[in-house]
Enzyme design. Sequence first.
Site, PDB file in Angstrom:
ATOM      1  N   HIS A   1       0.810  -1.223   0.000  1.00  0.00           N
ATOM      2  CA  HIS A   1       0.000   0.000   0.000  1.00  0.00           C
ATOM      3  C   HIS A   1       0.851   1.286   0.000  1.00  0.00           C
ATOM      4  O   HIS A   1       0.678   2.162  -0.823  1.00  0.00           O
ATOM      5  CB  HIS A   1      -0.900   0.033   1.239  1.00  0.00           C
ATOM      6  CG  HIS A   1      -1.828  -1.133   1.353  1.00  0.00           C
ATOM      7  ND1 HIS A   1      -3.028  -1.226   0.688  1.00  0.00           N
ATOM      8  CD2 HIS A   1      -1.719  -2.273   2.077  1.00  0.00           C
ATOM      9  CE1 HIS A   1      -3.627  -2.369   0.997  1.00  0.00           C
ATOM     10  NE2 HIS A   1      -2.851  -3.022   1.832  1.00  0.00           N
TER      11      HIS A   1
HETATM   12  O1  RIB Z   1      -4.489  -0.135   5.111  1.00  0.00           O
HETATM   13  C1  RIB Z   1      -3.121  -0.165   4.788  1.00  0.00           C
HETATM   14  C2  RIB Z   1      -2.341   0.757   5.671  1.00  0.00           C
HETATM   15  O2  RIB Z   1      -2.409   0.313   7.024  1.00  0.00           O
HETATM   16  C3  RIB Z   1      -0.837   0.788   5.339  1.00  0.00           C
HETATM   17  O3  RIB Z   1      -0.324   2.060   5.631  1.00  0.00           O
HETATM   18  C4  RIB Z   1      -0.246  -0.235   6.268  1.00  0.00           C
HETATM   19  O4  RIB Z   1       1.125   0.063   6.595  1.00  0.00           O
HETATM   20  C5  RIB Z   1      -1.100  -0.047   7.494  1.00  0.00           C
HETATM   21  O5  RIB Z   1      -0.545   1.031   8.226  1.00  0.00           O
END
Ligand code: RIB
Length: 311
Positions: free
Chosen positions: A240
């Site tokens: 992500h």
């Molecule tokens: O939903 C994904 C996010 O939540 C990313 O930033 C991951 O590192 C967690 O923090």
Amino acid sequence: MTKTNLWIDCDPGIDDAIAIAACAASQDVLNVHGISTVAGNQTIERVTNNALLLTDFLNLDVPVVSGQAGPLTREKVDAGHVHGTTGLGDTVLPKTSKTVEPGNPIVFMRDTIMNLPEGEKMTLVPVGPLTNIALLLKVFPEVNNKIEKIVIMGGGTYGNRTPTAEFNIWGDPEAGKMVFDSNLPIVMCGLDVTHKSGLNREQVKELYDSDKKIQHAFGDMLNFYFDSPAYINSDLVHIHDVVAIIYITNPEIFTGQQVSVDVDCTDGINRGMTVCDLRHTAPEEGRNVTLLTDLELDKFQKILLDKLENL
Ligand code: RIB
Ligand code: CA
């Protein structure tokens, strides 16, 4: 070409680690001014220790400040089931003697932004709960005129922590609302685009099988991440946070639309939901958010793998 001034706010976290690595590999176009940590994937102690280990491991010589240990008003909840007890899976990085900057982290962020040369602005890249960023904007509103944009990994038109809320925004909804209500230019790298991105098993294996220590370490982290409950039956491991960095270096591979976003700060079923107004009849004013909705996956994968290979 003028480099982009960048500050990353994170909760490393395996995908945060890849985002920091992408920053380290992009210093030809990014001027990384610093890293702040926030409790999220793991405790503030663990995510801050990880930020120190990662910057040293990557020879990324930037200040690290330890930020908020929890949300503005809510209970702290971590994601140890996805990122492991340390926050970096089972990967053990070389020890470091690097320490965090002393003093108040929000003051350090404010001073760094305000001390940019005349005519230059900062791009903030928060990829964890938005607690630090909300405090920065609230306590030091003068930074508004020195912020180019805020490129957020978070939110989306659906959720992962709950059916309607993404983990970062769910973790601190009040902070999320303060940031989206700031009316600053925001790019939302939410689940709509991050769930279309990532690397496949073969690409992760190539990293893991590398005889170079950095590539092997990140392959090791990504194997842990791929095998976590979040990615059962997935063909791609959705990294992500690195999407926010690749958007900054290569915006041309992304598609999005201008929307307004509000955040559900109730304790109900939609706590932390980023309510995106997609109606074509929605008023123009208030559409300060670029909601990313798609990307060219092949180009994303090549760009990311090239960056990791060149570390
Ligand atoms: O939903 C994904 C996010 O939540 C990313 O930033 C991951 O590192 C967690 O923090
Ligand atoms: Ca994160």
